[in-house]
Design a protein around this motif. Structure first.
Motif, PDB file in Angstrom:
ATOM      1  N   PHE A  32      45.255 -16.412 -42.100  1.00 50.64           N
ATOM      2  CA  PHE A  32      45.251 -16.929 -43.473  1.00 50.64           C
ATOM      3  C   PHE A  32      43.969 -16.531 -44.212  1.00 50.64           C
ATOM      4  N   SER A  33      44.138 -16.159 -45.499  1.00 50.15           N
ATOM      5  CA  SER A  33      43.040 -15.903 -46.424  1.00 50.15           C
ATOM      6  C   SER A  33      42.084 -14.806 -45.939  1.00 50.15           C
ATOM      7  N   ASN A  34      42.645 -13.600 -45.833  1.00 48.51           N
ATOM      8  CA  ASN A  34      41.839 -12.409 -45.567  1.00 48.51           C
ATOM      9  C   ASN A  34      42.161 -11.359 -46.627  1.00 48.51           C
ATOM     10  N   GLU A  35      41.807 -10.126 -46.393  1.00 50.88           N
ATOM     11  CA  GLU A  35      42.055  -9.035 -47.345  1.00 50.88           C
ATOM     12  C   GLU A  35      42.985  -7.978 -46.758  1.00 50.88           C
ATOM     13  N   ASN A  91      38.213 -15.110 -43.404  1.00 52.72           N
ATOM     14  CA  ASN A  91      37.210 -14.049 -43.262  1.00 52.72           C
ATOM     15  C   ASN A  91      37.464 -13.033 -44.378  1.00 52.72           C
ATOM     16  N   GLY A  92      36.965 -11.840 -44.198  1.00 49.35           N
ATOM     17  CA  GLY A  92      37.228 -10.787 -45.191  1.00 49.35           C
ATOM     18  C   GLY A  92      37.867  -9.569 -44.553  1.00 49.35           C
ATOM     19  N   LEU A  93      38.682  -9.804 -43.532  1.00 47.14           N
ATOM     20  CA  LEU A  93      39.291  -8.705 -42.794  1.00 47.14           C
ATOM     21  C   LEU A  93      40.170  -7.837 -43.695  1.00 47.14           C
ATOM     22  N   ASN A 112      28.655 -17.557 -39.939  1.00 41.96           N
ATOM     23  CA  ASN A 112      28.231 -16.372 -40.704  1.00 41.96           C
ATOM     24  C   ASN A 112      28.197 -15.114 -39.829  1.00 41.96           C
ATOM     25  N   ARG A 113      29.117 -15.035 -38.904  1.00 42.24           N
ATOM     26  CA  ARG A 113      29.196 -13.871 -38.021  1.00 42.24           C
ATOM     27  C   ARG A 113      29.867 -12.701 -38.745  1.00 42.24           C
ATOM     28  N   ASP A 114      29.312 -11.496 -38.560  1.00 37.97           N
ATOM     29  CA  ASP A 114      29.936 -10.319 -39.161  1.00 37.97           C
ATOM     30  C   ASP A 114      30.569  -9.409 -38.097  1.00 37.97           C
ATOM     31  N   THR A 115      30.530  -9.855 -36.835  1.00 41.35           N
ATOM     32  CA  THR A 115      31.200  -9.121 -35.768  1.00 41.35           C
ATOM     33  C   THR A 115      31.659 -10.106 -34.700  1.00 41.35           C
ATOM     34  N   ALA A 116      32.707  -9.729 -34.006  1.00 42.24           N
ATOM     35  CA  ALA A 116      33.237 -10.596 -32.959  1.00 42.24           C
ATOM     36  C   ALA A 116      32.580 -10.239 -31.626  1.00 42.24           C
ATOM     37  N   PRO A 117      32.118 -11.233 -30.855  1.00 44.04           N
ATOM     38  CA  PRO A 117      31.430 -10.983 -29.575  1.00 44.04           C
ATOM     39  C   PRO A 117      32.434 -10.633 -28.464  1.00 44.04           C
ATOM     40  N   VAL A 118      32.969  -9.426 -28.507  1.00 47.42           N
ATOM     41  CA  VAL A 118      34.024  -9.026 -27.570  1.00 47.42           C
ATOM     42  C   VAL A 118      33.533  -9.070 -26.124  1.00 47.42           C
ATOM     43  N   SER A 153      37.139 -18.482 -37.369  1.00 50.62           N
ATOM     44  CA  SER A 153      37.423 -18.695 -38.799  1.00 50.62           C
ATOM     45  C   SER A 153      36.146 -18.984 -39.577  1.00 50.62           C
ATOM     46  N   GLY A 154      36.212 -18.696 -40.890  1.00 54.50           N
ATOM     47  CA  GLY A 154      35.106 -19.039 -41.774  1.00 54.50           C
ATOM     48  C   GLY A 154      33.867 -18.200 -41.576  1.00 54.50           C
ATOM     49  N   ASN A 155      34.010 -16.982 -41.091  1.00 58.32           N
ATOM     50  CA  ASN A 155      32.857 -16.100 -40.941  1.00 58.32           C
ATOM     51  C   ASN A 155      32.922 -14.971 -41.982  1.00 58.32           C
ATOM     52  N   THR A 156      32.188 -13.918 -41.736  1.00 56.96           N
ATOM     53  CA  THR A 156      32.161 -12.805 -42.701  1.00 56.96           C
ATOM     54  C   THR A 156      32.688 -11.517 -42.061  1.00 56.96           C
ATOM     55  N   LEU A 157      33.664 -11.653 -41.193  1.00 53.84           N
ATOM     56  CA  LEU A 157      34.246 -10.487 -40.528  1.00 53.84           C
ATOM     57  C   LEU A 157      35.014  -9.629 -41.531  1.00 53.84           C
ATOM     58  N   VAL A 158      34.728  -8.339 -41.520  1.00 51.19           N
ATOM     59  CA  VAL A 158      35.464  -7.374 -42.356  1.00 51.19           C
ATOM     60  C   VAL A 158      36.378  -6.515 -41.485  1.00 51.19           C
TER      61      VAL A 158
END
Length: 287
Positions: free
Chosen positions: A102-105, A81-83, A35-41, A56-61
């Motif tokens: 795969f499977s983003n926006e 995700n929801g990228l 359920n991460r909404d940001t990547a830990p760069v 994969s499988g997080n809530t990244l936009v």
């Protein structure tokens, strides 16, 4: 809230870097389905040994703008995700060979995506890529390894073409902008030249007016001098006339006494130099 201090008790410390040691397995980090909404760069950039990341499988936009710092990554899973977009710095991941989106926006890819020359495997299914950018035929079904490899090759070529076209268009717009700027500068220069010519014409006209006025004054002065000269000449004539009359008046008594022609002649000879001196003196008087 209290401020965290460094070891030396100095100023405020930056945000703590996430510890990923519980997610690391060799050169891979599994951060999927958290359920991460940001990547830990920062955390990923601190561990250069990690070359495989699964988010994969997080809530990244969106991804952080500095995501390109992870240029040591070889395999990256961002599926499910929801990228909606990828940052321009994504093109700095030049070591990337395997990418799952795969499977983003996503509706398009950044033009810098063409820099991923080593990319050999790509899955773009399940996105909303516009046909005007990359057609679904180029994306393909990616149902097996061979199709995903073909997808990577086709997409890289297409993005490179679009980028070249974009650069060409940008250059055209830049040239147009430069021409417009040059035209504006030329128009401004022309305007300044016209203004300078107008001022010069006005100055010349004013000088001509002054010269005409000066000429008129000189002509008037010449007329006045001529009138004074005529007046002086008339005065000279009157002086000579008076001199003549005086001589005649002097001669009349002598003529009456002499009654002889030789006597009158002697008198004329004696008085002629006096008359000539009177005339000469009248002409030598200053104007």
């Amino acid at each position: 809230m209290g401020k965290k201090k460094g070891k030396g008790g100095g100023g405020e410390a930056g945000p703590a870097v996430e510890n990923l040691k519980h997610h690391v397995d060799g050169n891979a980090v599994d951060l999927s389905h958290q359920n991460r909404d940001t990547a830990p760069v920062d955390a990923l950039a601190a561990n250069l040994l990690v070359t495989r990341v699964d988010l994969s499988g997080n809530t990244l936009v969106t991804l952080p703008q500095d995501f390109g710092r992870l240029d040591h990554l070889v395999r990256l899973n961002l599926s499910k995700n929801g990228l909606t977009e990828l940052p321009d710095s994504f093109g700095e991941l030049t070591s990337l060979r395997w990418l799952d989106l795969f499977s983003n926006e996503l509706t398009r890819l950044p033009y810098t995506f063409a820099n991923l020359k080593d990319l050999k495997w790509l899955d773009l299914k399940g996105n909303r890529i516009v046909d005007g950018f990359i057609s679904q035929d180029l994306i393909g079904p990616c149902s097996d390894d061979a199709e995903c490899k073909a997808c990577a090759k086709r997409v890289l070529v297409r993005v490179a073409e679009l980028w070249a076209k974009r650069q060409k268009n940008d250059e055209r717009l830049e040239r147009k902008k430069q021409r417009e700027l040059e035209e504006q500068q030329a128009a401004l220069k022309q305007k300044k030249a016209e203004e300078k010519a107008r001022r010069k014409a006005e100055w010349l006209k004013a000088q001509e007016a002054k010269m005409a006025e000066r000429s008129a004054q000189q002509a008037q002065a010449t007329d006045d001098t001529t009138k004074d000269s005529d007046s002086d000449t008339k005065g000279d004539e009157e002086t000579v006339s008076k001199g003549r009359q005086s001589v005649l008046q002097m001669l009349r008594p002598l003529d009456a006494q002499c009654h002889l022609t030789w006597c009158g002649a002697v008198v004329v000879v004696l008085l002629l130099p006096m008359v000539l001196l009177l005339i000469a003196g009248a002409h030598k008087q200053p104007l």
